[in-house]
Write a protein that holds these residues in place. Structure first.
Motif, PDB file in Angstrom:
ATOM      1  N   GLN A   1      -8.142  -1.656  26.712  1.00 57.54           N
ATOM      2  CA  GLN A   1      -7.573  -1.832  25.374  1.00 57.54           C
ATOM      3  C   GLN A   1      -6.065  -1.625  25.389  1.00 57.54           C
ATOM      4  O   GLN A   1      -5.304  -2.408  24.804  1.00 57.54           O
ATOM      5  CB  GLN A   1      -8.239  -0.864  24.395  1.00 57.54           C
ATOM      6  CG  GLN A   1      -7.705  -0.983  22.969  1.00 57.54           C
ATOM      7  CD  GLN A   1      -8.354   0.019  22.037  1.00 57.54           C
ATOM      8  OE1 GLN A   1      -9.228   0.784  22.447  1.00 57.54           O
ATOM      9  NE2 GLN A   1      -7.933   0.022  20.791  1.00 57.54           N
ATOM     10  N   LEU A   2      -5.625  -0.565  26.062  1.00 57.28           N
ATOM     11  CA  LEU A   2      -4.183  -0.304  26.151  1.00 57.28           C
ATOM     12  C   LEU A   2      -3.467  -1.419  26.916  1.00 57.28           C
ATOM     13  O   LEU A   2      -2.329  -1.773  26.586  1.00 57.28           O
ATOM     14  CB  LEU A   2      -3.940   1.047  26.827  1.00 57.28           C
ATOM     15  CG  LEU A   2      -4.389   2.283  26.029  1.00 57.28           C
ATOM     16  CD1 LEU A   2      -4.189   3.546  26.863  1.00 57.28           C
ATOM     17  CD2 LEU A   2      -3.616   2.395  24.720  1.00 57.28           C
ATOM     18  N   THR A   3      -4.132  -1.971  27.921  1.00 55.65           N
ATOM     19  CA  THR A   3      -3.532  -3.072  28.676  1.00 55.65           C
ATOM     20  C   THR A   3      -3.348  -4.300  27.795  1.00 55.65           C
ATOM     21  O   THR A   3      -2.299  -4.961  27.828  1.00 55.65           O
ATOM     22  CB  THR A   3      -4.416  -3.419  29.884  1.00 55.65           C
ATOM     23  OG1 THR A   3      -4.561  -2.262  30.718  1.00 55.65           O
ATOM     24  CG2 THR A   3      -3.785  -4.539  30.701  1.00 55.65           C
ATOM     25  N   ARG A   4      -4.369  -4.608  26.977  1.00 51.56           N
ATOM     26  CA  ARG A   4      -4.245  -5.748  26.057  1.00 51.56           C
ATOM     27  C   ARG A   4      -3.134  -5.516  25.039  1.00 51.56           C
ATOM     28  O   ARG A   4      -2.342  -6.431  24.744  1.00 51.56           O
ATOM     29  CB  ARG A   4      -5.584  -5.987  25.353  1.00 51.56           C
ATOM     30  CG  ARG A   4      -6.677  -6.536  26.267  1.00 51.56           C
ATOM     31  CD  ARG A   4      -7.866  -7.021  25.455  1.00 51.56           C
ATOM     32  NE  ARG A   4      -8.503  -5.924  24.732  1.00 51.56           N
ATOM     33  CZ  ARG A   4      -9.502  -5.186  25.215  1.00 51.56           C
ATOM     34  NH1 ARG A   4      -9.973  -5.423  26.444  1.00 51.56           N
ATOM     35  NH2 ARG A   4     -10.038  -4.221  24.492  1.00 51.56           N
ATOM     36  N   GLU A   5      -3.082  -4.308  24.483  1.00 51.58           N
ATOM     37  CA  GLU A   5      -2.021  -4.002  23.519  1.00 51.58           C
ATOM     38  C   GLU A   5      -0.642  -4.089  24.170  1.00 51.58           C
ATOM     39  O   GLU A   5       0.320  -4.575  23.561  1.00 51.58           O
ATOM     40  CB  GLU A   5      -2.243  -2.611  22.926  1.00 51.58           C
ATOM     41  CG  GLU A   5      -3.478  -2.511  22.047  1.00 51.58           C
ATOM     42  CD  GLU A   5      -3.692  -1.102  21.521  1.00 51.58           C
ATOM     43  OE1 GLU A   5      -2.893  -0.213  21.911  1.00 51.58           O
ATOM     44  OE2 GLU A   5      -4.636  -0.884  20.731  1.00 51.58           O
ATOM     45  N   LEU A  12       2.322  -6.562  22.968  1.00 49.12           N
ATOM     46  CA  LEU A  12       3.655  -6.069  22.616  1.00 49.12           C
ATOM     47  C   LEU A  12       4.728  -6.670  23.525  1.00 49.12           C
ATOM     48  O   LEU A  12       5.851  -6.943  23.078  1.00 49.12           O
ATOM     49  CB  LEU A  12       3.683  -4.542  22.701  1.00 49.12           C
ATOM     50  CG  LEU A  12       2.843  -3.793  21.656  1.00 49.12           C
ATOM     51  CD1 LEU A  12       2.873  -2.295  21.932  1.00 49.12           C
ATOM     52  CD2 LEU A  12       3.353  -4.075  20.250  1.00 49.12           C
ATOM     53  N   THR A  13       4.383  -6.888  24.777  1.00 53.20           N
ATOM     54  CA  THR A  13       5.341  -7.506  25.698  1.00 53.20           C
ATOM     55  C   THR A  13       5.671  -8.930  25.260  1.00 53.20           C
ATOM     56  O   THR A  13       6.841  -9.340  25.253  1.00 53.20           O
ATOM     57  CB  THR A  13       4.772  -7.509  27.123  1.00 53.20           C
ATOM     58  OG1 THR A  13       4.507  -6.161  27.532  1.00 53.20           O
ATOM     59  CG2 THR A  13       5.766  -8.131  28.096  1.00 53.20           C
ATOM     60  N   ASN A  14       4.638  -9.685  24.863  1.00 48.90           N
ATOM     61  CA  ASN A  14       4.869 -11.056  24.387  1.00 48.90           C
ATOM     62  C   ASN A  14       5.709 -11.064  23.109  1.00 48.90           C
ATOM     63  O   ASN A  14       6.622 -11.887  22.952  1.00 48.90           O
ATOM     64  CB  ASN A  14       3.537 -11.756  24.148  1.00 48.90           C
ATOM     65  CG  ASN A  14       2.753 -11.953  25.439  1.00 48.90           C
ATOM     66  OD1 ASN A  14       3.339 -12.048  26.513  1.00 48.90           O
ATOM     67  ND2 ASN A  14       1.433 -12.004  25.341  1.00 48.90           N
ATOM     68  N   GLU A  15       5.397 -10.144  22.183  1.00 43.73           N
ATOM     69  CA  GLU A  15       6.178 -10.066  20.944  1.00 43.73           C
ATOM     70  C   GLU A  15       7.628  -9.685  21.236  1.00 43.73           C
ATOM     71  O   GLU A  15       8.557 -10.214  20.619  1.00 43.73           O
ATOM     72  CB  GLU A  15       5.544  -9.048  19.996  1.00 43.73           C
ATOM     73  CG  GLU A  15       4.201  -9.486  19.424  1.00 43.73           C
ATOM     74  CD  GLU A  15       3.631  -8.454  18.477  1.00 43.73           C
ATOM     75  OE1 GLU A  15       4.256  -7.378  18.338  1.00 43.73           O
ATOM     76  OE2 GLU A  15       2.568  -8.718  17.877  1.00 43.73           O
TER      77      GLU A  15
END
Length: 216
Positions: free
Chosen positions: A75-79, A83-86
């Motif tokens: 879950q933290l990896t997906r978040e 956030l990296t893409n944003e």
């Protein structure tokens, strides 16, 4: 002597190994003592094994805890990826806005320089609102006279107003005023014998107001 003691120890160990762990069956006190020593050694070995086992498995995580931690990590990896893409998108947008700002600044400077250059070449435009102070009717009348006219037409309108502003209104006016008399009921500055006639100077309203203010 040492050999005999060793043989005796081996015999005792062999004999004790044949005895059941149930100490109630032992009738010989020496054997009971030896059996207690043997059981104590076994106890110490079990305690030592237990301590080693606890130390060996101290850092081992249970399966359910491992699965929970694994799910949380995913879950933290997906978040983090989101956030990296944003962040990358915002960075690109920020760079775009910075470039646009620089373009606007350059364009503003260009127009400002052109305005400064043309300002020194062009004839300054007069402040026509000042005309309203010297014509009858003030700002409201001048606003009507100057609406939709060029600078040249405004000059003609101003000359016409100064030279012949009251001409159309004065055609039906009388040439002389009759005096009000010199009675005490008449204001002192208006008293004059009725035999006298007062010439109509056709003074414009604005000039009359200025003259009255100066006399007053």
């Amino acid at each position: 002597k040492n050999i005999s003691m060793t043989m005796q120890s081996l015999f005792n160990d062999h004999y004790l190994s044949q005895i059941d762990d149930d100490l109630t069956t032992i009738t010989d006190f020496d054997l009971l003592k030896l059996q207690l020593i043997r059981q104590r050694k076994k106890l110490f070995s079990f305690v030592e094994l237990l301590i080693k086992t606890e130390l060996s498995y101290e850092n081992i995580v249970q399966r359910i805890d491992y699965e929970n931690l694994f799910d949380k990590q995913n879950q933290l990896t997906r978040e983090h990826n989101l956030l990296t893409n944003e962040y990358q998108h915002l960075g690109q947008t920020c760079l775009y806005l910075i470039n646009k700002t620089h373009d606007l600044i350059d364009e503003r400077n260009k127009y400002y320089n052109e305005w400064q250059r043309n300002k020194s070449l062009l004839t300054p435009r007069p402040d026509w609102d000042k005309v309203s102070n010297v014509i009858d009717g003030g700002k409201e009348r001048w606003k009507i006279l100057s609406y939709g006219k060029s600078s040249e037409q405004l000059v003609d309108a101003l000359i016409q107003e100064i030279m012949h502003g009251n001409q159309s209104e004065s055609k039906n006016e009388i040439e002389y005023f009759d005096a009000l008399g010199d009675d005490i009921s008449i204001l002192s500055f208006l008293r004059m014998p009725t035999s006298n006639r007062i010439f109509n100077r056709r003074m414009r309203q604005h000039m009359t107001e200025i003259l009255i203010q100066e006399i007053w």
